[in-house]
Enzyme design. Structure first.
Site, PDB file in Angstrom:
ATOM      1  N   ASP A  97      54.175  56.872  98.264  1.00 20.56           N
ATOM      2  CA  ASP A  97      54.772  55.555  98.493  1.00 20.56           C
ATOM      3  C   ASP A  97      54.178  54.432  97.662  1.00 20.56           C
ATOM      4  O   ASP A  97      52.999  54.441  97.363  1.00 20.56           O
ATOM      5  CB  ASP A  97      54.529  55.121  99.962  1.00 20.56           C
ATOM      6  N   LYS A 101      50.721  47.147 100.686  1.00 20.20           N
ATOM      7  CA  LYS A 101      50.324  46.034 101.572  1.00 20.20           C
ATOM      8  C   LYS A 101      50.357  46.490 103.021  1.00 20.20           C
ATOM      9  O   LYS A 101      51.262  47.223 103.430  1.00 20.20           O
ATOM     10  CB  LYS A 101      51.277  44.850 101.388  1.00 20.20           C
ATOM     11  N   ASP A 133      46.291  57.798  96.162  1.00 23.95           N
ATOM     12  CA  ASP A 133      45.264  57.127  95.365  1.00 23.95           C
ATOM     13  C   ASP A 133      44.881  55.803  96.030  1.00 23.95           C
ATOM     14  O   ASP A 133      44.192  54.990  95.441  1.00 23.95           O
ATOM     15  CB  ASP A 133      45.759  56.886  93.934  1.00 23.95           C
TER      16      ASP A 133
HETATM   17  C1  LIG Z   1      54.584  57.855  93.073  1.00 23.41           C
HETATM   18  S1  LIG Z   1      55.766  59.095  92.766  1.00 23.41           S
HETATM   19  C2  LIG Z   1      54.774  60.577  92.810  1.00 23.41           C
HETATM   20  C3  LIG Z   1      55.470  61.745  92.240  1.00 23.41           C
HETATM   21  C4  LIG Z   1      54.680  63.068  92.277  1.00 23.41           C
HETATM   22  N1  LIG Z   1      54.461  63.523  93.643  1.00 23.41           N
HETATM   23  C5  LIG Z   1      53.369  62.921  91.570  1.00 23.41           C
HETATM   24  O1  LIG Z   1      52.317  62.898  92.242  1.00 23.41           O
HETATM   25  O2  LIG Z   1      53.371  62.809  90.328  1.00 23.41           O
HETATM   26  C6  LIG Z   1      56.585  59.177  94.357  1.00 23.41           C
HETATM   27  C7  LIG Z   1      57.926  59.891  94.273  1.00 23.41           C
HETATM   28  O3  LIG Z   1      58.392  60.115  95.607  1.00 23.41           O
HETATM   29  C8  LIG Z   1      59.789  59.892  95.624  1.00 23.41           C
HETATM   30  N2  LIG Z   1      60.153  59.588  97.023  1.00 23.41           N
HETATM   31  C9  LIG Z   1      59.595  58.672  97.856  1.00 23.41           C
HETATM   32  N3  LIG Z   1      60.159  58.708  99.074  1.00 23.41           N
HETATM   33  C10 LIG Z   1      61.105  59.701  99.015  1.00 23.41           C
HETATM   34  C11 LIG Z   1      62.026  60.234  99.963  1.00 23.41           C
HETATM   35  N4  LIG Z   1      62.102  59.763 101.214  1.00 23.41           N
HETATM   36  N5  LIG Z   1      62.827  61.236  99.570  1.00 23.41           N
HETATM   37  C12 LIG Z   1      62.777  61.716  98.299  1.00 23.41           C
HETATM   38  N6  LIG Z   1      61.915  61.252  97.353  1.00 23.41           N
HETATM   39  C13 LIG Z   1      61.098  60.254  97.710  1.00 23.41           C
HETATM   40  C14 LIG Z   1      60.013  58.756  94.625  1.00 23.41           C
HETATM   41  O4  LIG Z   1      61.333  58.737  94.109  1.00 23.41           O
HETATM   42  C15 LIG Z   1      58.979  59.094  93.535  1.00 23.41           C
HETATM   43  O5  LIG Z   1      59.524  59.885  92.502  1.00 23.41           O
END
Ligand SMILES: C[S@@+](CC[C@H](N)C(=O)[O-])C[C@H]1O[C@@H](n2cnc3c(N)ncnc32)[C@H](O)[C@@H]1O
Length: 189
Positions: A97, A101, A133
């Site tokens: 996420d 905040k 992180d």
């Molecule tokens: C910060 S990126 C991290 C991606 C990967 N896990 C990495 O560590 O490189 C977070 C990813 O989670 C996806 N994401 C967040 N909430 C989601 C949800 N409810 N359903 C599907 N994808 C989600 C976002 O689109 C994004 O690509």
């Protein structure tokens, strides 16, 4: 390129129902591909709701010629509803996420309700793995008590490194900025 939507996913059609591993929010699929290459006996399902990143993940899986990795586009909460209780071997949530905040913490993925759901879907001895992180996120997660989840790391709630654990794209990035990530594992008992 055909990208499968979560709405078209069927648990019944999976070729291997024994060792199902989920990568929720898999991004561009680096971790998914590395894990699928390392553990050919498991079936890895990566899901992300961003069209551009799931396209990249799908291409990576195809390029690696993996037969044990599936990519899906859609909300991972919907995917969780596709599995029966006690059917999953592992669930990974890595850097999910942007809600840093405190006032936005209710929007974060890993809540008590989410953990309860994951707990019910895991097999006995199944593993939930969460990486962030952002230290305060980890603190809110570990302060909740979830079902009969056991912590495999004696004396500590999380760890910063796991030997031989493949990196995701965001884990790589985080190590570049503040130099560390936080990993939490819980085992269903
Ligand atoms: C910060 S990126 C991290 C991606 C990967 N896990 C990495 O560590 O490189 C977070 C990813 O989670 C996806 N994401 C967040 N909430 C989601 C949800 N409810 N359903 C599907 N994808 C989600 C976002 O689109 C994004 O690509």
């Amino acid at each position: 390129m055909n990208i499968q939507n979560v709405e078209d996913f069927s648990y019944e059609n999976l070729p291997n129902k024994k060792n199902i591993v989920l990568d929720l929010g898999c991004g561009k699929g680096l971790f998914l591909v590395r894990m699928a290459q390392r553990y050919p006996e498991d079936i890895f399902i990566g899901i992300d709701y961003s069209q551009s990143v799931i396209k990249a993940a799908t291409q990576k899986v195809k390029k690696a010629k993996l037969t044990n990795a599936i990519t899906l586009k859609g909300d991972f909460l919907k995917l969780l509803d596709c599995f029966p209780e006690g059917s999953l071997k592992k669930v990974y949530v890595i850097c999910p996420d942007p809600w840093f905040k405190n006032k936005h913490r209710k929007r974060r993925t890993v809540t008590y309700k989410f953990m309860e759901k994951v707990y019910s879907l895991l097999k006995n001895n199944g593993v939930f793995h969460f990486t962030t992180d952002f230290g305060p996120y980890m603190l809110t997660v570990i302060n909740e008590q979830y079902g009969n989840f056991k912590n495999p790391y004696p004396g500590v709630s999380w760890i910063h490194t796991i030997a031989n654990h493949p990196f995701s794209t965001y884990m790589d990035k985080s190590l570049g900025s503040d130099g560390r990530v936080y990993h939490m594992r819980r085992i269903k008992s």
